[in-house]
Design an enzyme around this catalytic site. Structure first.
Site, PDB file in Angstrom:
ATOM      1  N   GLN A  46       0.829  -1.195   0.000  1.00  0.00           N
ATOM      2  CA  GLN A  46       0.000   0.000   0.000  1.00  0.00           C
ATOM      3  C   GLN A  46       0.867   1.250   0.000  1.00  0.00           C
ATOM      4  O   GLN A  46       2.075   1.196   0.226  1.00  0.00           O
ATOM      5  CB  GLN A  46      -0.901   0.010   1.247  1.00  0.00           C
ATOM      6  CG  GLN A  46      -0.110   0.031   2.548  1.00  0.00           C
ATOM      7  CD  GLN A  46      -0.929  -0.354   3.751  1.00  0.00           C
ATOM      8  OE1 GLN A  46      -2.163  -0.382   3.717  1.00  0.00           O
ATOM      9  NE2 GLN A  46      -0.268  -0.656   4.851  1.00  0.00           N
ATOM     10  N   ASP A  53      -1.200  -7.552  11.281  1.00  0.00           N
ATOM     11  CA  ASP A  53      -1.257  -6.507  10.258  1.00  0.00           C
ATOM     12  C   ASP A  53      -0.417  -6.964   9.069  1.00  0.00           C
ATOM     13  O   ASP A  53       0.728  -7.377   9.235  1.00  0.00           O
ATOM     14  CB  ASP A  53      -0.736  -5.176  10.803  1.00  0.00           C
ATOM     15  CG  ASP A  53      -1.085  -4.015   9.895  1.00  0.00           C
ATOM     16  OD1 ASP A  53      -1.999  -3.237  10.242  1.00  0.00           O
ATOM     17  OD2 ASP A  53      -0.468  -3.885   8.820  1.00  0.00           O
ATOM     18  N   ASP A  97     -10.061  -4.069  13.193  1.00  0.00           N
ATOM     19  CA  ASP A  97      -9.773  -2.668  12.848  1.00  0.00           C
ATOM     20  C   ASP A  97      -9.163  -2.617  11.457  1.00  0.00           C
ATOM     21  O   ASP A  97      -8.008  -2.210  11.268  1.00  0.00           O
ATOM     22  CB  ASP A  97      -8.823  -2.084  13.899  1.00  0.00           C
ATOM     23  CG  ASP A  97      -8.617  -0.587  13.724  1.00  0.00           C
ATOM     24  OD1 ASP A  97      -9.428   0.046  13.034  1.00  0.00           O
ATOM     25  OD2 ASP A  97      -7.636  -0.062  14.286  1.00  0.00           O
TER      26      ASP A  97
END
Length: 514
Positions: free
Chosen positions: A243, A317, A369
């Site tokens: 990203q 993550d 999240d």
């Protein structure tokens, strides 16, 4: 005869190299569209379709090319170099200064143009091979083999080297240099067939130098153009394997953007993270083992630090660069109170879906999240199958909290997520909170057992949340409750699954005007 063989081999090599460039431009335009315009599936579909359509148009146009085939090929490569090299750079400029749909028009136009020019290449090379002495079936077969093989190589290069290491702007200039380099090489290899070669070579060298300058300064200029897409000055930029990470800061307000999407503002992020964490902890019978899916900024972990009964916090993550930034960048590290240095925290850099498929442990609290479901890879993290995996790793009496986008801006998306969680065998309760930098934002709390709010207690160290405020967060206005009405009819909510990913389209439609 020997000279003919050498020239024929040169044609086959050239066809393979320009095919590599062609496929890279094709996916590059899709990636740029996904980043600038959102909805990755839509942008890749449109750009690839337009590129292929352009190639068909180019193949038709190629039969009109009757004069010097080598010189025609050279100037086609020059044009591809100019248009393709500056494509992403100019797209940022159009987006920054004009926008309002012009960026989409520009992207689709440049995709069609480069595709058309690419479509002219191979027919010309096949005809040149025939002109030299190759039979049609042999020249067509070998040129097309070079094309298809080059396509595979180009795709691999883009995914594993160009995009993660160079980024979109620099990749476009580098590939354009290859196109122009092939043209200059061809020019001198077939120099006995070309008149005024110095004029054509000078033009090519000038184009090459301009593109080379773009490699070194284009990204910096594009960065300044991209700055205009953000309200505040950019203080950190990194295009990782997964990203684009951007930090902006102005008058103490630190903001994190992932692929252009705001993730938090330091001025009000505590409202989000207190709502994510503390009701979930209060609802759980035990609090020893906590799992966070996403949350690489460490802000959810910061809220968990005040619970002494926690023994382990597993943070999953995908992007190690995000976690590294949260630990090492002084602004984020100060904001998360250096939470990721807590010895109870274990970081796993893995896809959340894959992690849950392989994990054996059960958890008392699970905090989801993750970014909103705006593409296929994120959509799978909002499916019934994903929530079933979460349920299977949740201890009896444990609680889950899922960030679920805005019930105000994307009402049907929010309640579809709620219904999907219920379809996974969990009982749900709904909350939404006003976050000035985001607007109204929604959460879904889930348990194996019915959710009972009476008697729960929140910790004293919160800045925003208390029992009375929490009660108000569970109230939804008539215009955003689950009884959604469109065109006078009540909307029948569906379940989002891997096989039927309805959420992506709903999300795109809901957010297109915001």
């Amino acid at each position: 005869m020997q000279d003919q063989i050498k020239k024929t081999k040169a044609i086959y090599w050239a066809s393979g190299i320009v095919s590599i460039c062609g496929i890279i431009f094709e996916v590059l335009f899709g990636a740029a569209g996904s980043y600038i315009l959102g909805d990755g599936v839509k942008q890749y579909t449109l750009t690839i379709s337009l590129f292929l359509t352009g190639m068909g148009i180019g193949a038709y146009i190629s039969e009109k090319v009757t004069k010097n085939l080598i010189l025609s090929f050279v100037w086609i490569e020059y044009l591809i170099g100019i248009l393709g090299g500056f494509s992403v750079f100019l797209l940022f400029g159009v987006t920054a200064y004009i926008g309002d749909g012009t960026d989409a028009f520009f992207l689709y136009s440049i995709t069609l143009l480069v595709g058309t020019l690419t479509g002219v290449e191979l027919p010309i090379l096949i005809r040149k091979a025939n002109e030299i002495g190759e039979t049609l079936n042999r020249s067509a077969a070998r040129v097309l083999f070079s094309d298809y093989a080059g396509g595979l190589i180009g795709g691999i290069l883009f995914v594993y080297l160009l995009r993660p290491e160079l980024g979109l702007v620099k990749s476009a200039f580098v590939i354009a240099l290859v196109n122009v380099g092939v043209a200059i090489w061809f020019l001198f290899y077939f120099r006995d067939e070309i008149k005024n070669i110095k004029r054509h070579a000078t033009a090519g060298i000038m184009i090459f130098i301009i593109l080379l300058a773009g490699v070194f300064v284009g990204e910096e200029i594009a960065f300044s153009l991209e700055q205009k897409l953000y309200r505040d000055p950019i203080v950190y930029y990194n295009q990782t394997k997964y990203q684009q990470i951007i930090l902006t800061k102005e008058q103490g307000d630190l903001r994190l953007f992932l692929d252009g999407q705001l993730q938090f503002s330091s001025s009000d992020e505590y409202r989000y993270h207190e709502t994510l964490v503390h009701p979930t902890m209060a609802m759980s019978d035990k609090k020893q083992n906590v799992l966070i899916l996403g949350g690489g900024d460490g802000l959810a972990v910061r809220e968990l630090k005040q619970y002494n009964e926690i023994e382990t916090i597993t943070l999953v993550d995908l992007d190690p660069e995000m976690v590294k930034l949260a630990k090492s960048h002084h602004d984020i590290a100060d904001l998360n109170d250096h939470a990721l240095d807590d010895p109870r925290v274990k970081v796993v850099n893995q896809d959340a879906y894959v992690f849950l498929e392989k994990a054996k442990q059960f958890y008392d609290v699970i905090l989801v999240d993750l970014p909103d479901p705006n593409n296929e890879s994120l959509n799978k993290l909002y499916t019934m199958e994903f929530y079933q995996l979460i349920r299977n790793h949740l201890n009896p009496g444990g609680s889950v909290m899922v960030q679920s986008t805005s019930p105000t801006f994307a009402t049907e998306v929010y309640w579809t997520i709620d219904k999907t969680i219920q379809a996974a065998g969990l009982k749900t309760s709904n909350l939404h909170v006003d976050i000035p930098s985001f607007g109204d934002w929604g959460f879904v709390l889930a348990k194996r057992e019915p959710v009972e709010w009476e008697g729960i207690q929140l910790p004293n160290g919160t800045k925003f949340l208390d029992e009375d405020t929490l009660k108000s967060l569970r109230t939804f206005g008539k215009d955003i409750d689950r009884n959604i009405v469109k065109d006078g009819k009540k909307v029948q909510l569906e379940v989002n699954t891997l096989m039927d990913p309805i959420l992506i389209q709903k999300y795109s439609e809901a957010w297109q005007h915001y």
